[in-house]
Enzyme design. Structure first.
Site, mmCIF file in Angstrom:
data_model
loop_
_atom_site.group_PDB
_atom_site.id
_atom_site.type_symbol
_atom_site.label_atom_id
_atom_site.label_comp_id
_atom_site.label_asym_id
_atom_site.label_seq_id
_atom_site.Cartn_x
_atom_site.Cartn_y
_atom_site.Cartn_z
ATOM 1 N N LYS A 30 45.354 18.874 27.042
ATOM 2 C CA LYS A 30 46.323 17.830 26.338
ATOM 3 C C LYS A 30 45.782 17.693 25.260
ATOM 4 C CE LYS A 30 48.524 15.485 28.952
ATOM 5 N NZ LYS A 30 49.055 14.333 29.975
ATOM 6 N N ARG A 90 46.145 8.655 28.505
ATOM 7 C CA ARG A 90 46.755 9.749 29.136
ATOM 8 C C ARG A 90 45.326 10.674 29.606
ATOM 9 N NH1 ARG A 90 52.445 11.395 28.611
ATOM 10 N NH2 ARG A 90 53.344 9.939 26.973
ATOM 11 N N GLY A 92 50.495 16.573 37.006
ATOM 12 C CA GLY A 92 50.658 15.567 37.974
ATOM 13 C C GLY A 92 49.414 14.997 38.821
ATOM 14 N N MET A 129 46.290 13.971 37.565
ATOM 15 C CA MET A 129 45.434 12.611 37.152
ATOM 16 C C MET A 129 46.672 11.503 36.690
ATOM 17 S SD MET A 129 42.435 14.789 35.678
ATOM 18 C CE MET A 129 43.500 15.743 34.924
ATOM 19 N N ARG A 144 51.696 22.732 26.383
ATOM 20 C CA ARG A 144 50.751 23.452 27.508
ATOM 21 C C ARG A 144 51.465 24.673 27.744
ATOM 22 N NH1 ARG A 144 50.873 19.155 32.399
ATOM 23 N NH2 ARG A 144 53.148 19.431 32.774
ATOM 24 N N HIS A 188 57.893 16.757 39.728
ATOM 25 C CA HIS A 188 56.632 17.223 40.178
ATOM 26 C C HIS A 188 56.478 18.095 41.307
ATOM 27 C CE1 HIS A 188 53.178 16.486 43.120
ATOM 28 N NE2 HIS A 188 52.663 16.278 42.105
ATOM 29 N N ARG A 244 43.257 54.819 60.426
ATOM 30 C CA ARG A 244 42.599 54.369 61.583
ATOM 31 C C ARG A 244 42.973 55.024 62.763
ATOM 32 N NH1 ARG A 244 43.900 49.798 58.565
ATOM 33 N NH2 ARG A 244 42.290 48.669 57.644
ATOM 34 N N ARG A 304 39.798 58.519 59.408
ATOM 35 C CA ARG A 304 38.667 58.304 60.381
ATOM 36 C C ARG A 304 38.663 58.398 61.818
ATOM 37 N NH1 ARG A 304 37.352 51.866 60.063
ATOM 38 N NH2 ARG A 304 38.754 51.798 61.869
ATOM 39 N N SER A 350 32.772 56.440 51.639
ATOM 40 C CA SER A 350 33.597 55.475 51.556
ATOM 41 C C SER A 350 33.044 54.115 52.086
ATOM 42 C CB SER A 350 35.131 55.712 52.315
ATOM 43 O OG SER A 350 36.009 54.527 52.277
ATOM 44 N N CYS A 366 37.143 50.726 51.566
ATOM 45 C CA CYS A 366 38.621 50.529 52.375
ATOM 46 C C CYS A 366 38.201 49.375 53.016
ATOM 47 C CB CYS A 366 38.649 51.796 53.185
ATOM 48 S SG CYS A 366 37.302 52.136 54.576
ATOM 49 N N TYR A 378 37.586 55.116 43.581
ATOM 50 C CA TYR A 378 38.701 54.288 44.009
ATOM 51 C C TYR A 378 38.723 53.408 44.836
ATOM 52 C CZ TYR A 378 38.419 56.656 48.489
ATOM 53 O OH TYR A 378 38.035 57.171 49.735
#
Length: 879
Positions: free
Chosen positions: A26, A96, A105, A107, A332, A448, A554, A610, A764, A832, A852
């Site tokens: 701010k 502020r 909101g 503080m 902001r 808020h 799997r 696998r 992997s 993985c 990857y």
């Protein structure tokens, strides 16, 4: 270098507007707007360093700071030509908060500081409006009482209709509110302006460590390296409640709900700022201001456009109009929902305000994740019982809960809840985190509830005025319908609709702008992105979401289907290899069909299959359940044959049971001791591949061996693979191109990877098991018993099962990559499991040189973006 009265206070004209760490967001914004020549009330910022000193000095404002505040106020008096505490020409200020990271909101703020029984008369003389002056005074007492004196806000009664109140009504309220404060604190309400100011500054510092603020920082992982304390901004008061030519509002330079390039927001005439954000009064859309204050509206358009161009990001701007004069109180970066954020970044890139690379950096992976929120199933015919404002998109169902503490308790108990409030307050934030969504009966799209919900990606319906909330009986009513606490409701944060019960929802669809972002990410990233997919349906879904293959299929999950599990159980119960082969021969054709469909769905891309990893006992019923079943059969007089069969299963389950099954007889160890099991799977893969070759499908299967610790284990299974492949090639008359590799999830495999790479064509990393082995943690036990405690105490920064441990697990991975590629330079290395979809883990994978990552289908867009951002951070591509 910035100029300051001291190192702890900077006026807006002199502050370093790029240094949010010192001035807070701010303060930096106020400094920048002032330095750009925009209309900002005069003021100064007390830095975040002073907040740190305050807490280090046992929550005491230092004598140096108190002296410097007086010096700054003297300068401010000269700037404004008013006197702080002057009964004839009083200077009033707001106090502020503002940390380096925006926390809407969370503080505290105190307005109208400097008012007392003498200065209020001066305010009347200045303005000629006693009603306005006493309205400002009673607001000050109530806010100061709540924030500084810690008087429960509910102690201040609503004594009148604000629109109808006279000056005398308000004056009487002032006295009543002061009396309430004295009764609650045992001390007279402070009337010395500097006492008020100093205590307000301390209260704002204190708000940094309120529960709501701490909860917010914990939820968003805002550590001291990101934001350490709050700054305090002391700003000359400007008043929006001085008549019909005055007002206050909040605007966004683009619609935070859709991303449309249009001024979006709300305003109230004759009101102060908290009236808008608190939802106390229902504001008007900002476009209507063009009719009531056309000149001011045009000025606001021009100023907000200038701010957006400067910051290169949509701005959230607070403003006040005092007797026709426009003032900007804050700017902001706007908090937008995910759909809006992606659209805005794409639009800005196409408008030339930012580059494509900047757009990629500014769209966080979490943003794409939020875009995958569910929505109400459009095929379901259901009528909404109430309608408010769609304040944050997504659909959610849960039990109606009426306070944040209860919501938090129910979340811990595993229940899904919707937080229902008249209007939310900052202290409700822990309830936001605990809830599936938020519903309020009051407030607008900049209230808020709306702002926080959008920021955390939770659905929110605000301002549903038809809902009448009864906090005493903990229920709400809509017409004749009463919804009691714990009744299920569903909210649609996109349309603003509220439904009774649990309404079915469907998965969302990617937007065109999301497709643009992912296209740009594909142009930038180096890492490949594959999917974890165990079924043909998942493989098709993954490909539609942009997967470049399957990084983990799997096979054990294929055995859990209801038509296959009994065969698998019979195979496990078999007493000989020959008997096991009878049942395996029944499983081979169904596995082959699964593999064909998955490979076809991923035609042209690799599919890493696998072989069986799970311990065999996992396919059998639980021992305790079996014991109970045997007892029940005996007590019920069941036939002996049925009892013997159940006892046979129990005996086998006990024989297979292990003290530590995750380190026991599983993965490659089962393949070595029971080669017929792996042989069956290898046959299914090779036969599926052979049939696809004949059908002209460009299939790219890869066989992956789990739980490998020894090179010789891999040699053993490779010999079996070569045998099966040769038999199928000879039978089918085709040549099969199938890669053979291994998971690296055992510590020994990491440090002997050079040996393993002599056999394996690819690696992997199974980082779930590698993490368990590295830490000696059992994941389930650790996450249930002590990891949350470790995180809370700062013993670990993050859960290592969610984000790769950089100093331990990642180091082992680096060893494995380096050693593996020392033997096989073109070694493909992937990852993985859970970590493959975590943005921080993806960056680690990029940095250590993986080929990857592989993740669940719905995280593919997230992984692609994270991979692109990782490359942007490590290359010289301009951002």
């Amino acid at each position: 270098m910035s100029e300051a009265i001291t190192s702890g206070i900077f006026f807006f004209e002199k502050g370093d507007s790029d240094n949010k760490q010192i001035l807070g967001g701010k303060g930096a914004g106020l400094a920048k707007m002032t330095q750009l020549g925009l209309p900002v009330p005069s003021g100064f910022t007390i830095t975040t360093r002073e907040c740190t000193i305050y807490f280090e000095d046992n929550k005491r404002l230092s004598e140096d700071l108190l002296r410097d505040i007086r010096k700054a106020m003297t300068i401010l008096e000269n700037k404004t030509r008013r006197g702080f505490g002057d009964p004839k020409n009083p200077l009033l200020v707001s106090v502020r908060s503002g940390s380096a990271v925006s926390m809407p909101g969370m503080m505290d703020t105190v307005l109208n500081v400097g008012l007392n029984d003498k200065t209020v008369q001066g305010l009347i003389d200045q303005t000629g409006d006693s009603r306005f002056a006493y309205d400002a005074y009673r607001r000050f007492i109530q806010l100061f009482g709540k924030v500084v004196l810690r008087v429960n806000d509910e102690k201040f009664p609503k004594m009148f209709d604000e629109k109808m109140a006279t000056a005398e009504d308000l004056k009487a309220t002032v006295e009543k509110f002061k009396e309430i404060c004295q009764n609650e604190t045992g001390e007279p309400f402070p009337d010395d302006p500097y006492d008020q100011l100093n205590r307000a500054v301390a209260a704002v510092f204190e708000s940094w460590n309120t529960k709501r603020c701490v909860d917010y920082r914990r939820e968003f992982k805002i550590g001291p390296d990101i934001a350490n304390g709050t700054a305090v901004n002391v700003v000359t008061m400007v008043f929006g409640n001085m008549g019909s030519d005055s007002g206050t509002g909040v605007v966004f330079t683009r619609d935070p709900g859709t991303g449309e390039k249009t001024l979006y927001g709300e305003y109230l005439l004759n009101a102060q700022g908290e009236d808008v954000v608190a939802g106390i009064r229902t504001p008007s859309p900002v476009h209507e201001m063009e009719k009531e204050l056309s000149g001011t509206y045009s000025e606001l358009l021009g100023l907000t456009e200038k701010l957006e161009k400067y910051y290169k990001y949509p701005q959230d701007v607070e403003f006040t109009i005092e007797r026709g004069k426009l003032y900007l109180l804050q700017t902001r970066n706007a908090k937008m929902n995910a759909v809006a954020r992606v659209r805005v970044m794409v639009d800005m890139a196409k408008e030339g305000l930012i580059t494509k690379e900047e757009a990629l950096i500014k769209v966080t992976p979490d943003t794409l994740e939020q875009m995958l929120h569910r929505r109400i199933d459009p095929t379901v015919q259901v009528d909404a019982k109430a309608k408010g404002l769609g304040a944050s998109p997504g659909a959610a169902s849960g039990k109606a809960i009426f306070d944040a503490d209860t919501a938090e308790e129910r979340k811990k108990a595993g229940e899904k809840v919707i937080l229902v409030r008249e209007e939310t307050r900052p202290e409700d934030v822990h309830g936001f985190f605990a809830s599936q969504g938020i519903l309020t009966s009051r407030g607008g799209k900049t209230s808020h509830a709306a702002v926080v919900a959008r920021g955390i990606g939770k659905p929110c319906v605000a301002g549903a005025a038809e809902i009448k909330i009864d906090m005493v009986n903990r229920q709400f009513s809509v017409g004749n319908v009463v919804v009691k606490e714990e009744d299920f409701i569903t909210i649609d944060g996109t349309t603003g609709e509220v439904f009774l019960g649990e309404v079915p929802t469907v998965e969302p669809e990617p937007t065109p702008e999301m497709a643009d972002i992912l296209k740009w990410a594909d142009e930038v990233r180096r890492l490949g992105v594959r999917a974890n997919a165990d079924t043909p349906e998942n493989a098709k879904l993954a490909r539609s979401l942009g997967a470049e293959g399957v990084g983990l299929c799997r096979t054990e999950r294929m055995f859990n289907a209801t038509d296959r599990l009994p065969i698998m159980v019979s195979m496990i119960l078999a007493d000989s290899e020959d008997e096991r082969r009878i049942y395996l021969d029944k499983l081979t054709p169904v596995q082959k069909q699964d593999f064909k469909e998955i490979l076809t769905a991923m035609e042209g891309y690799p599919v890493t299959i696998r072989l069986l990893d799970a311990p065999l006992h996992e396919f059998l019923p639980n021992i305790e359940e079996l014991v109970e079943e045997v007892r029940n059969l005996k007590e019920s007089g069941a036939p002996d044959s049925e009892i013997r069969e159940k006892e046979r299963v129990l005996s086998k389950a006990r024989a297979l049971a292990e003290v530590n099954p995750m380190l026991g007889h599983r993965g490659v160890r089962v393949g070595v001791t029971h080669p017929e099991i792996y042989e069956s799977q290898l046959k299914a893969i090779c036969e599926a591949s052979a049939e696809l070759v004949k059908e002209g499908v460009n299939a790219k299967p890869q066989i992956m061996i789990p739980q490998l610790a020894l090179k010789q284990e891999l040699v053993n299974i490779q010999d079996l693979f070569k045998k099966v492949r040769g038999e199928v090639e000879e039978k089918e008359g085709v040549k099969l191109d199938i890669k053979f590799g291994t998971m690296i999830e055992v510590v020994r495999a990491c440090v002997t990877a050079d040996e393993i790479a002599e056999i394996a064509e690819f690696f992997s990393f199974g980082t779930n098991d590698l993490t368990q082995a590295t830490f000696s943690f059992s994941r389930e036990d650790a996450e249930n018993k002590f990891l949350p405690f470790y995180e809370e105490r700062g013993i670990i920064d993050q859960n290592p099962f969610q984000t790769i441990d950089k100093n331990g697990v990642a180091e082992l991975m680096q060893i494995g990559i380096t050693k593996g590629r020392s033997t096989r330079k073109d070694l493909e290395v992937g990852i993985c499991g859970e970590h493959g979809g975590d943005p921080v883990s993806i960056e680690i994978c990029h940095n250590i040189g993986l080929t990857y990552v592989s993740c669940s289908p719905y995280r593919i867009p997230i992984a692609k973006l994270a991979a692109a951002q990782s490359n942007l951070k490590t290359t010289k591509i301009p951002v």
